[in-house]
Design a protein around this motif. Structure first.
Motif, PDB file in Angstrom:
ATOM      1  N   SER A  83       0.817  -1.216   0.000  1.00 56.35           N
ATOM      2  CA  SER A  83       0.000   0.000   0.000  1.00 56.35           C
ATOM      3  C   SER A  83       0.847   1.262   0.000  1.00 56.35           C
ATOM      4  O   SER A  83       0.402   2.321  -0.434  1.00 56.35           O
ATOM      5  CB  SER A  83      -0.944   0.013   1.207  1.00 56.35           C
ATOM      6  OG  SER A  83      -0.219  -0.013   2.408  1.00 56.35           O
TER       7      SER A  83
ATOM      8  N   SER B 274      -1.657   3.835   1.535  1.00 56.88           N
ATOM      9  CA  SER B 274      -1.490   3.502   2.947  1.00 56.88           C
ATOM     10  C   SER B 274      -2.226   4.463   3.859  1.00 56.88           C
ATOM     11  O   SER B 274      -2.440   4.176   5.040  1.00 56.88           O
ATOM     12  CB  SER B 274       0.001   3.503   3.307  1.00 56.88           C
ATOM     13  OG  SER B 274       0.588   4.769   3.036  1.00 56.88           O
ATOM     14  N   GLN B 275      -2.640   5.626   3.339  1.00 56.00           N
ATOM     15  CA  GLN B 275      -3.368   6.610   4.135  1.00 56.00           C
ATOM     16  C   GLN B 275      -4.882   6.439   4.028  1.00 56.00           C
ATOM     17  O   GLN B 275      -5.622   7.152   4.698  1.00 56.00           O
ATOM     18  CB  GLN B 275      -2.993   8.025   3.689  1.00 56.00           C
ATOM     19  CG  GLN B 275      -1.541   8.386   3.921  1.00 56.00           C
ATOM     20  CD  GLN B 275      -1.230   9.768   3.417  1.00 56.00           C
ATOM     21  OE1 GLN B 275      -1.174  10.016   2.211  1.00 56.00           O
ATOM     22  NE2 GLN B 275      -1.029  10.695   4.325  1.00 56.00           N
TER      23      GLN B 275
ATOM     24  N   ARG C 249      -8.172   4.144   4.459  1.00 51.15           N
ATOM     25  CA  ARG C 249      -8.700   2.945   5.123  1.00 51.15           C
ATOM     26  C   ARG C 249      -9.740   2.255   4.249  1.00 51.15           C
ATOM     27  O   ARG C 249      -9.723   1.048   4.070  1.00 51.15           O
ATOM     28  CB  ARG C 249      -9.308   3.311   6.474  1.00 51.15           C
ATOM     29  CG  ARG C 249      -9.834   2.124   7.271  1.00 51.15           C
ATOM     30  CD  ARG C 249     -10.373   2.577   8.614  1.00 51.15           C
ATOM     31  NE  ARG C 249     -10.907   1.468   9.388  1.00 51.15           N
ATOM     32  CZ  ARG C 249     -10.172   0.677  10.165  1.00 51.15           C
ATOM     33  NH1 ARG C 249      -8.875   0.868  10.261  1.00 51.15           N
ATOM     34  NH2 ARG C 249     -10.728  -0.309  10.843  1.00 51.15           N
ATOM     35  N   GLU C 250     -10.662   3.047   3.703  1.00 55.87           N
ATOM     36  CA  GLU C 250     -11.671   2.497   2.784  1.00 55.87           C
ATOM     37  C   GLU C 250     -12.298   3.621   1.992  1.00 55.87           C
ATOM     38  O   GLU C 250     -12.151   4.803   2.324  1.00 55.87           O
ATOM     39  CB  GLU C 250     -12.750   1.713   3.539  1.00 55.87           C
ATOM     40  CG  GLU C 250     -13.543   2.503   4.556  1.00 55.87           C
ATOM     41  CD  GLU C 250     -14.554   1.620   5.278  1.00 55.87           C
ATOM     42  OE1 GLU C 250     -15.390   0.996   4.588  1.00 55.87           O
ATOM     43  OE2 GLU C 250     -14.499   1.552   6.517  1.00 55.87           O
TER      44      GLU C 250
ATOM     45  N   THR D  79      -9.822   8.091   5.978  1.00 52.84           N
ATOM     46  CA  THR D  79      -8.385   8.104   6.169  1.00 52.84           C
ATOM     47  C   THR D  79      -7.972   7.274   7.381  1.00 52.84           C
ATOM     48  O   THR D  79      -8.775   6.962   8.257  1.00 52.84           O
ATOM     49  CB  THR D  79      -7.880   9.543   6.363  1.00 52.84           C
ATOM     50  OG1 THR D  79      -8.351  10.047   7.618  1.00 52.84           O
ATOM     51  CG2 THR D  79      -8.368  10.437   5.236  1.00 52.84           C
ATOM     52  N   GLU D  80      -6.694   6.961   7.417  1.00 52.63           N
ATOM     53  CA  GLU D  80      -6.120   6.228   8.549  1.00 52.63           C
ATOM     54  C   GLU D  80      -5.664   7.175   9.660  1.00 52.63           C
ATOM     55  O   GLU D  80      -5.120   6.737  10.665  1.00 52.63           O
ATOM     56  CB  GLU D  80      -4.928   5.389   8.071  1.00 52.63           C
ATOM     57  CG  GLU D  80      -5.309   4.194   7.223  1.00 52.63           C
ATOM     58  CD  GLU D  80      -5.879   3.044   8.042  1.00 52.63           C
ATOM     59  OE1 GLU D  80      -6.149   3.245   9.248  1.00 52.63           O
ATOM     60  OE2 GLU D  80      -6.055   1.948   7.479  1.00 52.63           O
TER      61      GLU D  80
ATOM     62  N   ARG E 232     -10.157   9.494  12.663  1.00 48.02           N
ATOM     63  CA  ARG E 232     -10.480   9.204  11.265  1.00 48.02           C
ATOM     64  C   ARG E 232     -11.372  10.296  10.700  1.00 48.02           C
ATOM     65  O   ARG E 232     -12.253  10.809  11.362  1.00 48.02           O
ATOM     66  CB  ARG E 232     -11.157   7.840  11.143  1.00 48.02           C
ATOM     67  CG  ARG E 232     -10.225   6.681  11.423  1.00 48.02           C
ATOM     68  CD  ARG E 232     -10.805   5.376  10.914  1.00 48.02           C
ATOM     69  NE  ARG E 232      -9.906   4.283  11.223  1.00 48.02           N
ATOM     70  CZ  ARG E 232     -10.009   3.510  12.285  1.00 48.02           C
ATOM     71  NH1 ARG E 232     -10.993   3.710  13.145  1.00 48.02           N
ATOM     72  NH2 ARG E 232      -9.142   2.546  12.508  1.00 48.02           N
TER      73      ARG E 232
END
Length: 241
Positions: free
Chosen positions: A6, A25-26, A28-29, A69-70, A74
């Motif tokens: 990612s 990688s930043q 989440r969905e 976002t991660e 969030r």
């Protein structure tokens, strides 16, 4: 240490007509949000939403997608369109050129270029939820360096005529394709990807009181002390002493 898959990929998307990016990688969905709904619920949790077009001072769009976002806490970044996921091994990553004036802390982590298209990489911690105040011009016109003891290329912008020493001129680019950078001052026209480098393009005439042009017909690439910068020109008037 081997990086995660990612971290080697980026998501391309758009808001307010501007191409943007986030490292995968930043993210989440990704959630598709029904038209007219403001709240974003992910796995039973209501998330605060930031409309990216509003934050960057761009025209509002449908904001049909939410990028969860991660970051902590969030946040759901509302964007207009998705343009796919790219492998960073097939893209070029840049810091913003030094002549790109943006608010601080910068809402951009840099820029990614793939297939000649520039996408601004967002810096999520700097975004917030409210509109960001754009950067402003210094208000001072650049001083003249003349008289210059060599030949110069003369060009016009509006009713003003400028000259640039031939030793500083790298190239004249006709019909440039500029990528806009939201929140820059009026004199900043965007970013030009040329010869595998990213250049800030400025309209010097704006600093002398002229309004920005609708389009940049041509750009002069200039070596400004080791940092390349593009200057908008209406017409090339020729070389003179």
């Amino acid at each position: 240490m081997t990086s995660l898959p990612s971290e080697r990929k980026a998501l391309l998307f758009s808001a307010g007509g501007v191409r943007l990016a986030l490292r995968l990688s930043q993210v989440r969905e990704i959630i598709e949000v029904p038209a007219g709904e403001g709240e974003v619920v992910a796995r039973g949790e209501a998330l605060p939403s930031a409309f990216v077009s509003t934050v960057l001072g761009l025209p509002g769009g449908p904001a049909r997608y939410a990028l969860v976002t991660e970051a902590t806490p969030r946040t759901a970044l509302r964007v207009d369109g998705l343009h796919g996921i790219i492998d960073l091994s097939s893209a070029e990553a840049f810091q913003l050129p030094v002549h790109t004036l943006v608010p601080q802390p910068s809402p951009y982590a840099g820029a990614l270029v793939t297939r000649g298209e520039v996408a601004l990489e967002l810096a999520v911690p700097s975004l917030g939820f409210a509109p960001i105040e754009p950067a402003v011009d210094t208000g001072e016109a650049p001083p003249s360096l003349g008289p210059w003891l060599e030949r110069e290329l003369r060009f016009s912008r509006g009713e003003l005529v400028f000259g640039v020493p031939m030793s500083m001129l790298v190239q004249v680019v006709e019909g440039p394709r500029l990528a806009p950078v939201p929140l820059t001052p009026p004199s900043h026209r965007g970013l030009l990807f040329h010869a595998r480098a990213l250049h800030a393009v400025v309209d010097v005439a704006v600093l002398y009181g002229l309004p920005p042009t609708e389009q940049a017909g041509r750009v002069l690439l200039i070596d400004a002390g080791g940092a390349g910068v593009g200057v908008v020109a209406d017409r090339i008037l020729g070389v003179g002493e």
